[in-house]
Scaffold this active site. Structure first.
Site, PDB file in Angstrom:
ATOM      1  N   PRO A  58     -17.342 -16.017  -0.781  1.00  0.00           N
ATOM      2  CA  PRO A  58     -16.757 -16.476  -2.217  1.00  0.00           C
ATOM      3  C   PRO A  58     -17.627 -16.219  -3.209  1.00  0.00           C
ATOM      4  CG  PRO A  58     -16.270 -17.870  -0.443  1.00  0.00           C
ATOM      5  CD  PRO A  58     -17.120 -17.042   0.158  1.00  0.00           C
ATOM      6  N   GLY A  98     -11.205  -9.355   1.256  1.00  0.00           N
ATOM      7  CA  GLY A  98     -12.146  -9.266   1.827  1.00  0.00           C
ATOM      8  C   GLY A  98     -13.042 -10.420   2.001  1.00  0.00           C
ATOM      9  N   ARG A 112      -6.410 -15.679   5.191  1.00  0.00           N
ATOM     10  CA  ARG A 112      -6.659 -16.565   6.396  1.00  0.00           C
ATOM     11  C   ARG A 112      -7.383 -17.843   6.121  1.00  0.00           C
ATOM     12  NH1 ARG A 112      -7.866 -11.489  10.030  1.00  0.00           N
ATOM     13  NH2 ARG A 112      -8.752 -11.043   8.171  1.00  0.00           N
ATOM     14  N   LYS A 129       0.904  -1.216  -0.127  1.00  0.00           N
ATOM     15  CA  LYS A 129      -0.088  -0.063   0.001  1.00  0.00           C
ATOM     16  C   LYS A 129       0.907   1.171  -0.072  1.00  0.00           C
ATOM     17  CE  LYS A 129      -3.739  -2.389   2.198  1.00  0.00           C
ATOM     18  NZ  LYS A 129      -3.386  -3.797   2.234  1.00  0.00           N
ATOM     19  N   ASP A 181       3.845   7.378  -0.881  1.00  0.00           N
ATOM     20  CA  ASP A 181       4.837   8.489  -0.479  1.00  0.00           C
ATOM     21  C   ASP A 181       4.887   9.451  -1.543  1.00  0.00           C
ATOM     22  OD1 ASP A 181       7.072   9.620   0.941  1.00  0.00           O
ATOM     23  OD2 ASP A 181       7.414   7.719   1.991  1.00  0.00           O
ATOM     24  N   ILE A 182       5.797  10.340  -1.284  1.00  0.00           N
ATOM     25  CA  ILE A 182       6.086  11.341  -2.343  1.00  0.00           C
ATOM     26  C   ILE A 182       6.665  10.791  -3.703  1.00  0.00           C
ATOM     27  CG2 ILE A 182       6.015  13.389  -0.819  1.00  0.00           C
ATOM     28  CD1 ILE A 182       9.056  13.139  -0.965  1.00  0.00           C
ATOM     29  N   SER A 236     -11.878  -2.656   2.668  1.00  0.00           N
ATOM     30  CA  SER A 236     -12.939  -3.671   3.041  1.00  0.00           C
ATOM     31  C   SER A 236     -13.579  -3.487   4.339  1.00  0.00           C
ATOM     32  CB  SER A 236     -12.349  -5.268   3.045  1.00  0.00           C
ATOM     33  OG  SER A 236     -11.176  -5.088   3.830  1.00  0.00           O
TER      34      SER A 236
HETATM   35  O1  3DU Z   1      -8.932 -11.495   5.342  1.00  0.00           O
HETATM   36  P1  3DU Z   1      -7.674 -12.012   4.801  1.00  0.00           P
HETATM   37  O2  3DU Z   1      -6.990 -13.059   5.415  1.00  0.00           O
HETATM   38  O3  3DU Z   1      -8.202 -12.922   3.289  1.00  0.00           O
HETATM   39  O4  3DU Z   1      -6.444 -11.069   3.753  1.00  0.00           O
HETATM   40  C1  3DU Z   1      -7.077  -9.968   3.031  1.00  0.00           C
HETATM   41  C2  3DU Z   1      -5.726  -9.396   2.369  1.00  0.00           C
HETATM   42  O5  3DU Z   1      -6.164  -8.483   1.533  1.00  0.00           O
HETATM   43  C3  3DU Z   1      -4.689  -8.954   3.371  1.00  0.00           C
HETATM   44  O6  3DU Z   1      -3.579  -9.138   3.013  1.00  0.00           O
HETATM   45  C4  3DU Z   1      -5.018  -7.366   3.549  1.00  0.00           C
HETATM   46  O7  3DU Z   1      -3.840  -6.740   3.755  1.00  0.00           O
HETATM   47  C5  3DU Z   1      -5.643  -7.217   2.047  1.00  0.00           C
HETATM   48  N1  3DU Z   1      -6.533  -6.140   2.215  1.00  0.00           N
HETATM   49  C6  3DU Z   1      -7.646  -6.002   2.609  1.00  0.00           C
HETATM   50  O8  3DU Z   1      -7.976  -6.890   3.463  1.00  0.00           O
HETATM   51  C7  3DU Z   1      -8.399  -4.940   2.676  1.00  0.00           C
HETATM   52  C8  3DU Z   1      -8.321  -3.999   1.766  1.00  0.00           C
HETATM   53  O9  3DU Z   1      -9.316  -2.901   1.877  1.00  0.00           O
HETATM   54  C9  3DU Z   1      -7.081  -3.943   1.005  1.00  0.00           C
HETATM   55  C10 3DU Z   1      -6.411  -4.990   1.267  1.00  0.00           C
END
Ligand code: 3DU
Length: 220
Positions: free
Chosen positions: A181, A173, A196, A66, A69-70, A121
């Site tokens: 899913p 998410g 996860r 994510k 920065d500049i 998310s």
């Molecule tokens: O919740 P999970 O374990 O399936 O992982 C979600 C991944 O997606 C995690 O790496 C997180 O940094 C990334 N992510 C978000 O969960 C939500 C966002 O808005 C952007 C990225």
């Protein structure tokens, strides 16, 4: 651009060493289109460990740091990530045009895809208030695509209706955070991002297969 075979990206948020990571990835590589790595790897196995991963596993590697920065820092980071074998990078849209312009051009020259984060998310209300602006910014910058939340299908639909089929939409998410899913795909995403639910499972391959069957017959 991420080649779509399955429509699934693994959010590989682990603090494992490279050996264990490679063994795990080999067990499901045929089921996923890309591996998303990020701060956990950078802080645990470091840049050299990430390079070992990208050399050891033949797939698309997406760096989710994510970045925001500049301009000259963004550009340095992109160059270093390219040296580590990274194919795509997620950047914050919120830093604005001036900080993104140069890096978007550099990335195209280096063959690195930029995916712009334009909604979260969970929370992310400032992003959602400025959705149209950020989507338009991304299309003007000539990036590869956008990160849109599986927990907010209406946002995925809105972004898809704005960008047509020229941009890839990646959707995190799914699973633990509540996204069902298949729903992000049904709403217009190209890839669902799952971490996860797969990583922490007793049987990661079976869980991945069941997510894939939901993506193949997508609905909310
Ligand atoms: O919740 P999970 O374990 O399936 O992982 C979600 C991944 O997606 C995690 O790496 C997180 O940094 C990334 N992510 C978000 O969960 C939500 C966002 O808005 C952007 C990225």
């Amino acid at each position: 651009m991420i080649i779509r075979h399955n429509g699934l990206i693994l959010a590989f948020d682990v603090d494992w060493d490279t050996k264990r990571s490679i063994v795990f990835l080999r067990g499901i590589m045929d089921l996923i289109d890309a591996v998303k790595v990020g701060w956990l790897q950078l802080l645990n196995i470091g840049p050299n460990g990430i390079k070992e991963l990208t050399l050891g596993i033949n797939t698309y590697f997406l760096a989710d740091i994510k970045l925001g920065d500049i301009a000259h820092i963004n550009e340095y980071v992109i160059r270093r990530l390219r040296d580590l074998g990274i194919n795509g990078v997620i950047m914050h849209a919120v830093t604005g045009r001036e900080n993104l312009n140069g890096v978007a051009k550099l990335s195209r020259d280096l063959g690195i895809d930029i995916f712009l984060l334009i909604s979260m998310s969970s929370g992310g209300e400032l992003y959602d208030l400025n959705l149209d602006y950020n989507v338009k910014l991304g299309t003007e910058l000539g990036i590869a695509g956008f990160v849109v939340p599986a927990t907010k299908p209406s946002i995925i639909r809105r972004v898809r209706s704005m960008v047509g089929n020229n941009y890839q939409l990646l959707s995190p998410g799914v699973g633990v955070q509540g996204g069902k899913p298949g729903c992000a795909t049904a709403s217009g995403a190209d890839f669902e991002i799952v971490g996860r639910s797969i990583i922490n499972s007793e049987s990661p391959r079976e869980v991945t297969l069941s997510i894939l069957s939901a993506i193949k017959d997508p609905r909310c």
